[in-house]
Write a protein that holds these residues in place. Structure first.
Motif, short mmCIF file in Angstrom:
data_model
loop_
_atom_site.label_atom_id
_atom_site.label_comp_id
_atom_site.label_asym_id
_atom_site.label_seq_id
_atom_site.Cartn_x
_atom_site.Cartn_y
_atom_site.Cartn_z
N GLY A 126 0.84 -1.19 0.00
CA GLY A 126 0.00 0.00 0.00
C GLY A 126 0.87 1.24 0.00
O GLY A 126 1.67 1.44 0.91
N ILE A 127 0.72 2.08 -1.03
CA ILE A 127 1.55 3.26 -1.19
C ILE A 127 0.67 4.48 -1.42
O ILE A 127 -0.30 4.42 -2.17
N ARG A 128 1.03 5.58 -0.77
CA ARG A 128 0.36 6.85 -1.00
C ARG A 128 1.43 7.90 -1.30
O ARG A 128 2.38 8.06 -0.54
N VAL A 129 1.26 8.62 -2.42
CA VAL A 129 2.18 9.68 -2.80
C VAL A 129 1.49 11.02 -2.57
O VAL A 129 0.44 11.28 -3.15
N ALA A 130 2.08 11.84 -1.72
CA ALA A 130 1.53 13.17 -1.38
C ALA A 130 0.09 13.00 -0.88
O ALA A 130 -0.15 12.16 -0.01
N ASP A 131 -0.84 13.76 -1.45
CA ASP A 131 -2.23 13.69 -1.01
C ASP A 131 -3.07 12.76 -1.88
O ASP A 131 -4.29 12.81 -1.87
N GLY A 132 -2.40 11.90 -2.63
CA GLY A 132 -3.11 10.98 -3.52
C GLY A 132 -3.75 9.84 -2.76
O GLY A 132 -3.60 9.69 -1.54
N PRO A 133 -4.46 8.99 -3.49
CA PRO A 133 -5.13 7.86 -2.86
C PRO A 133 -4.12 6.78 -2.45
O PRO A 133 -3.03 6.68 -3.01
N LEU A 134 -4.51 5.95 -1.49
CA LEU A 134 -3.72 4.78 -1.13
C LEU A 134 -3.89 3.75 -2.25
O LEU A 134 -5.02 3.40 -2.61
N GLU A 135 -2.78 3.30 -2.81
CA GLU A 135 -2.81 2.36 -3.93
C GLU A 135 -2.12 1.06 -3.53
O GLU A 135 -1.12 1.09 -2.82
N SER A 136 -2.64 -0.05 -4.01
CA SER A 136 -1.96 -1.32 -3.86
C SER A 136 -1.06 -1.50 -5.07
O SER A 136 -1.54 -1.59 -6.20
N VAL A 137 0.25 -1.51 -4.84
CA VAL A 137 1.23 -1.55 -5.94
C VAL A 137 1.90 -2.92 -5.95
O VAL A 137 2.49 -3.35 -4.95
N THR B 61 3.63 3.51 -9.09
CA THR B 61 2.45 4.36 -9.13
C THR B 61 2.58 5.30 -10.33
O THR B 61 3.64 5.39 -10.96
N ALA B 62 1.52 6.01 -10.62
CA ALA B 62 1.61 7.11 -11.57
C ALA B 62 2.44 8.23 -10.95
O ALA B 62 2.58 8.31 -9.72
N TYR B 63 2.98 9.09 -11.78
CA TYR B 63 3.60 10.30 -11.27
C TYR B 63 2.50 11.22 -10.74
O TYR B 63 1.47 11.40 -11.38
N ARG B 64 2.74 11.82 -9.57
CA ARG B 64 1.80 12.77 -9.01
C ARG B 64 2.42 14.17 -9.09
O ARG B 64 3.57 14.38 -8.70
N LEU B 65 1.65 15.11 -9.61
CA LEU B 65 2.07 16.50 -9.67
C LEU B 65 2.07 17.08 -8.26
O LEU B 65 1.07 16.96 -7.54
#
Length: 196
Positions: free
Chosen positions: A38-49, A55-59
């Motif tokens: 489970g990974i979350r980048v900045a304020d993005g959603p929690l993703e199962s990677v 993950t996608a790049y987050r701006l």
């Protein structure tokens, strides 16, 4: 998972004209948990990677950015126009400065060495070397013309993985990610995409 960036819509184009000039981009890779993480980048959603995936790049705005790697929180400093990959790794988190795709009339092909192999090389099957001497915990990239090719990864002249032939499109940052799995090296392909 194979993601494709289609550089048609300026809103979704990672390098499109809608991108703020001082933007920074950050993504994360799971090179730690074979069952997914489970990974979350900045304020993005929690993703199962999945293992070896990204993950996608987050701006993000330049400055301190928090990345949650399966409950381990890491603060990463990013500057304007940075592209950064944060790696959840069995030996501890890694922060890698990515090569940015500058010329969208070509593609970018990068090799990420997330293994203990001292040097990795990416080459065309039955063809030339594309990227070589990639040290552990780093990446190297080269601009490429659009072409359909099969690739192989070598360590000390031994082939440790292959990728079937695929079209490496122009205007896309393509990544070959090599991680160490329980049964040996795993070679994955990921195309850079921007989060919605």
């Amino acid at each position: 998972m194979i993601s494709v960036l289609v550089p048609v819509s300026a809103q979704n184009d990672l390098y499109g004209p809608a991108t703020p000039p001082d933007a920074a981009w950050i993504r994360a890779v799971n090179a730690e948990a074979t069952g997914g993480l489970g990974i979350r980048v900045a304020d993005g959603p929690l993703e199962s990677v999945a293992f070896g995936d990204a993950t996608a790049y987050r701006l993000v705005e330049p400055g301190d950015v928090e990345v949650d790697l399966g409950g381990e929180r890491l603060t990463v400093q990013v500057e304007p126009t940075d592209f950064v990959t944060v790696v959840a790794h069995v030996e501890g988190p890694l922060v890698i400065a990515d090569t940015a795709l500058v010329d969208v009339s070509r593609g970018l092909l990068a090799l990420y060495n997330l293994t203990s192999f001292e040097r990795l090389e990416l080459a065309v099957v039955d063809g030339p070397s594309v990227v070589s001497d990639v040290a552990p915990g780093s990446q190297a990239a080269v601009a490429v013309n659009e072409a359909e090719v099969a690739l192989k990864v070598r360590a000390d002249d031994e082939v440790i993985g292959r990728l079937d032939a695929r079209l490496f499109e122009r205007g896309v940052a393509h990544a070959v990610i090599v991680v160490e799995g329980p049964d040996g090296p795993l070679v994955r392909y990921v195309a850079a995409v921007a989060s919605e």
